[in-house]
Design a protein around this motif. Structure first.
Motif, PDB file in Angstrom:
ATOM      1  N   PRO A  59      -0.690   6.483   1.215  1.00 14.98           N
ATOM      2  CA  PRO A  59       0.620   6.416   0.568  1.00 14.98           C
ATOM      3  C   PRO A  59       0.993   7.647  -0.216  1.00 14.98           C
ATOM      4  O   PRO A  59       2.156   7.835  -0.592  1.00 14.98           O
ATOM      5  CB  PRO A  59       0.499   5.202  -0.341  1.00 14.98           C
ATOM      6  N   TRP A  60       0.033   8.541  -0.503  1.00  8.50           N
ATOM      7  CA  TRP A  60       0.426   9.796  -1.164  1.00  8.50           C
ATOM      8  C   TRP A  60       1.397  10.596  -0.297  1.00  8.50           C
ATOM      9  O   TRP A  60       2.264  11.314  -0.818  1.00  8.50           O
ATOM     10  CB  TRP A  60      -0.827  10.646  -1.447  1.00  8.50           C
ATOM     11  N   LEU A  61       1.285  10.439   1.016  1.00 10.47           N
ATOM     12  CA  LEU A  61       2.227  11.140   1.902  1.00 10.47           C
ATOM     13  C   LEU A  61       3.649  10.587   1.760  1.00 10.47           C
ATOM     14  O   LEU A  61       4.627  11.283   1.998  1.00 10.47           O
ATOM     15  CB  LEU A  61       1.755  11.022   3.349  1.00 10.47           C
ATOM     16  N   THR A  62       3.681   9.309   1.396  1.00 13.83           N
ATOM     17  CA  THR A  62       5.003   8.702   1.175  1.00 13.83           C
ATOM     18  C   THR A  62       5.728   9.392   0.025  1.00 13.83           C
ATOM     19  O   THR A  62       6.933   9.671   0.085  1.00 13.83           O
ATOM     20  CB  THR A  62       4.840   7.199   0.860  1.00 13.83           C
ATOM     21  N   TRP A  63       4.953   9.679  -1.038  1.00 13.26           N
ATOM     22  CA  TRP A  63       5.563  10.390  -2.167  1.00 13.26           C
ATOM     23  C   TRP A  63       6.054  11.781  -1.735  1.00 13.26           C
ATOM     24  O   TRP A  63       7.079  12.265  -2.211  1.00 13.26           O
ATOM     25  CB  TRP A  63       4.552  10.527  -3.318  1.00 13.26           C
ATOM     26  N   PHE A  64       5.329  12.374  -0.833  1.00 14.50           N
ATOM     27  CA  PHE A  64       5.752  13.693  -0.336  1.00 14.50           C
ATOM     28  C   PHE A  64       7.127  13.625   0.336  1.00 14.50           C
ATOM     29  O   PHE A  64       8.029  14.430   0.078  1.00 14.50           O
ATOM     30  CB  PHE A  64       4.693  14.219   0.641  1.00 14.50           C
ATOM     31  N   TRP A  65       7.270  12.609   1.198  1.00 13.84           N
ATOM     32  CA  TRP A  65       8.567  12.462   1.881  1.00 13.84           C
ATOM     33  C   TRP A  65       9.681  12.088   0.910  1.00 13.84           C
ATOM     34  O   TRP A  65      10.815  12.537   1.038  1.00 13.84           O
ATOM     35  CB  TRP A  65       8.456  11.396   2.992  1.00 13.84           C
ATOM     36  N   LEU A  66       9.335  11.264  -0.068  1.00 18.70           N
ATOM     37  CA  LEU A  66      10.351  10.921  -1.081  1.00 18.70           C
ATOM     38  C   LEU A  66      10.778  12.165  -1.860  1.00 18.70           C
ATOM     39  O   LEU A  66      11.953  12.357  -2.180  1.00 18.70           O
ATOM     40  CB  LEU A  66       9.810   9.852  -2.033  1.00 18.70           C
ATOM     41  N   ILE A  67       9.772  13.012  -2.173  1.00 20.01           N
ATOM     42  CA  ILE A  67      10.108  14.262  -2.878  1.00 20.01           C
ATOM     43  C   ILE A  67      10.977  15.165  -2.001  1.00 20.01           C
ATOM     44  O   ILE A  67      11.961  15.766  -2.457  1.00 20.01           O
ATOM     45  CB  ILE A  67       8.810  14.980  -3.303  1.00 20.01           C
ATOM     46  N   ILE A  68      10.595  15.233  -0.696  1.00 14.99           N
ATOM     47  CA  ILE A  68      11.382  16.041   0.237  1.00 14.99           C
ATOM     48  C   ILE A  68      12.825  15.534   0.315  1.00 14.99           C
ATOM     49  O   ILE A  68      13.787  16.297   0.249  1.00 14.99           O
ATOM     50  CB  ILE A  68      10.737  16.034   1.641  1.00 14.99           C
ATOM     51  N   LEU A 105       3.523  -0.035   4.649  1.00 15.89           N
ATOM     52  CA  LEU A 105       2.977  -1.180   5.379  1.00 15.89           C
ATOM     53  C   LEU A 105       1.523  -0.936   5.800  1.00 15.89           C
ATOM     54  O   LEU A 105       0.679  -1.831   5.764  1.00 15.89           O
ATOM     55  CB  LEU A 105       3.828  -1.496   6.606  1.00 15.89           C
ATOM     56  N   ARG A 106       1.258   0.285   6.203  1.00 12.28           N
ATOM     57  CA  ARG A 106      -0.119   0.603   6.598  1.00 12.28           C
ATOM     58  C   ARG A 106      -1.098   0.439   5.425  1.00 12.28           C
ATOM     59  O   ARG A 106      -2.256   0.115   5.600  1.00 12.28           O
ATOM     60  CB  ARG A 106      -0.201   2.050   7.121  1.00 12.28           C
ATOM     61  N   PHE A 107      -0.569   0.627   4.230  1.00 13.48           N
ATOM     62  CA  PHE A 107      -1.425   0.538   3.058  1.00 13.48           C
ATOM     63  C   PHE A 107      -1.566  -0.902   2.556  1.00 13.48           C
ATOM     64  O   PHE A 107      -2.667  -1.350   2.226  1.00 13.48           O
ATOM     65  CB  PHE A 107      -0.869   1.433   1.946  1.00 13.48           C
ATOM     66  N   ILE A 108      -0.463  -1.633   2.510  1.00 17.75           N
ATOM     67  CA  ILE A 108      -0.518  -2.971   1.891  1.00 17.75           C
ATOM     68  C   ILE A 108      -0.752  -4.078   2.928  1.00 17.75           C
ATOM     69  O   ILE A 108      -1.175  -5.179   2.584  1.00 17.75           O
ATOM     70  CB  ILE A 108       0.773  -3.258   1.102  1.00 17.75           C
ATOM     71  N   SER A 109      -0.433  -3.826   4.213  1.00 20.05           N
ATOM     72  CA  SER A 109      -0.595  -4.893   5.220  1.00 20.05           C
ATOM     73  C   SER A 109      -0.963  -4.275   6.559  1.00 20.05           C
ATOM     74  O   SER A 109      -0.126  -4.166   7.469  1.00 20.05           O
ATOM     75  CB  SER A 109       0.692  -5.712   5.329  1.00 20.05           C
ATOM     76  N   PRO A 110      -2.187  -3.880   6.695  1.00 21.01           N
ATOM     77  CA  PRO A 110      -2.608  -3.217   7.938  1.00 21.01           C
ATOM     78  C   PRO A 110      -2.424  -4.104   9.151  1.00 21.01           C
ATOM     79  O   PRO A 110      -2.032  -3.599  10.223  1.00 21.01           O
ATOM     80  CB  PRO A 110      -4.087  -2.914   7.681  1.00 21.01           C
TER      81      PRO A 110
END
Length: 455
Positions: A59-68, A105-110
């Motif tokens: 999910p750290w990558l999610t923050w990257f996209w949100l920042i982008i 979803l991959r993080f909370i419900s694989p």
């Protein structure tokens, strides 16, 4: 598209590519130089997150996209007036949303993610193509925007040129207006000077006319003065005889009565010639005054006769060798006519003076058997008083005849005429008395002026 193990890194690569594209597309180094410093370092953030992603949950990558996405949104807000920027935000939004949902979803419900993975892969493919499509649209919009910008710049340049021309024209107009104003002031000054000169010339013409009149009066007034002097001397002798007779013891009453009768006749003659001299002086005074415009009953025949003689004697005073015959034919039924006598006298004096001058010039030509003659006549025709002044002088050429009533036009040598005499006479007759002044002439035979005024 396979997004399994390396999909996150592909997403980071796409994000960095999108940021660099946006920087170039929107020209942020020029449009937003302070903000572009941070955008240009986005790859550092990508490397950091890729490193963290090796040891920490995805999910750290999610923050990257949100920042982008936030960076793109901020950039678009700063350049909201540029339509392609808004299109880019719309292009990146579906892909960003899909990536964020997928990673969460991959993080909370694989298990759920695995069951729906195929949909996310299809959605990722669709959003990728969506991104490409809207980038192309944004590119077209940018071209259109660039064209519009160019047109606006050209219009602005045209406006600048027009404004420059306008300012230049305004300056030229102001300069020309100042020049016209200066010329107007100069013309007004010149007009004032011309009016002053005209008044001086009119005064000079009047004084010249008065000089002609005075010269004639000096000769004309001599006759009644001689009569007055002669009859005064005779009357003194008669009084002496009467006084001597009265001292005698044997007085002769018949002789006294005869002496008294002679004395009375002498006094009557003295009174008559004194009145004649007084009328001449009065005429001179009236002629020298300015026009008051006051009409009074006037004997036109007497006025013509008086100024005819005065004009003749005025020229005789200048040239003792000059002699001429003057004839009169006056209508005795005219009676007195309401005119301005001093003004009409000026007209008559001018006409008679010109007539005698014309016959004098012809006499100087040495024409054999020539007898200078000037005539004056009056008639009453259809309630109009017609005064005719004729001479057998040099005449007026046809080319000159049309100009003789124009101000300052004269055929006399320099110093002998101002060219205002006939002009003033014409104005006095036509404007002052509602009459007409016409001329008939034949070169070498003579001239006739016909003056008509209402009776």
């Amino acid at each position: 598209m396979n997004w399994s193990d390396g999909s996150s890194y592909i997403a980071i690569g796409i994000a960095i590519a999108v940021i660099n594209y946006i920087r170039k597309f929107l020209d942020t180094p020029k449009q937003l130089p302070a903000w572009d410093v941070y955008l240009s370092k986005v790859w550092v953030l990508g490397l950091v997150l890729m490193t963290i992603g090796e040891v920490l949950p995805k999910p750290w990558l999610t923050w990257f996209w949100l920042i982008i996405f936030g960076a793109v949104a901020y950039t678009v807000r700063q350049l909201y007036h540029i339509r392609p920027a808004r299109t880019l935000l719309l292009a990146i939004a579906p892909y960003t949303i899909l990536v964020v949902i997928r990673d969460v979803l991959r993080f909370i419900s694989p298990d759920f993610y695995k069951s729906t993975k195929v949909y996310f892969e299809a959605g990722s493919t669709f959003s990728f193509f969506w991104l490409i499509t809207f980038m192309l649209i944004a590119n077209n919009q940018k071209k259109a925007f660039a064209k519009v910008q160019q047109e606006r710049e050209e219009e602005a340049e045209q406006r600048r040129i027009i404004e420059g021309k306008k300012n230049e024209l305004e300056y030229l107009v102001a300069e020309r207006t100042a020049e016209i104003t200066r010329q107007k002031e100069e013309l007004e000054q010149t007009l004032t000077e011309l009016k002053a000169t005209q008044n001086q010339l009119i005064h000079s013409e009047k004084m010249a006319s008065l000089g002609e009149l005075t010269a004639g009066i000096a000769h004309e007034i001599q006759n009644p003065l001689n009569f007055v002097n002669n009859f005064s001397e005779v009357s003194i002798e008669l009084i002496d005889e009467l006084s001597e007779e009265q001292t005698k013891a044997d007085r002769d009453t018949e002789l006294e009565a005869e002496l008294l009768t002679d004395l009375k006749q002498n006094l009557q003659k003295i009174s008559h010639h004194g009145g004649r001299a007084a009328s001449i002086v009065k005429g001179m005074l009236q002629h020298s005054r300015s026009n008051t415009g006051q009409r009074e009953p006037t004997d036109i025949n007497a006025l013509c006769d008086e100024y005819l003689r005065l004009a003749y004697h005025g020229l005789r005073a200048k040239d003792k060798t000059f002699n001429a015959t003057f004839q009169t034919d006056f209508d005795t039924s005219l009676g007195k006519i309401s005119v301005v006598p001093q003004e009409l006298g000026r007209v008559l004096l001018n006409l008679f003076t010109n007539a005698f001058y014309a016959v004098q010039q012809r006499q100087k030509q040495g024409v054999s058997g020539y007898q200078p003659t000037v005539s004056a006549s009056t008639r009453c025709i259809d309630s109009q008083v017609v005064i005719t002044v004729a001479d057998n002088g040099t005449g007026i050429p046809e080319a000159v005849k049309q100009k003789i009533f124009q101000p300052f036009f004269t055929t006399k040598p320099t110093g002998e005429g101002t060219g205002l005499g006939l002009s003033m006479a014409y104005d006095i007759v036509t404007k002052g008395h509602n009459g007409t002044l016409a001329v008939e002439s034949k070169e070498g035979e003579g001239t006739k002026f016909i003056l008509t005024i209402p009776a």
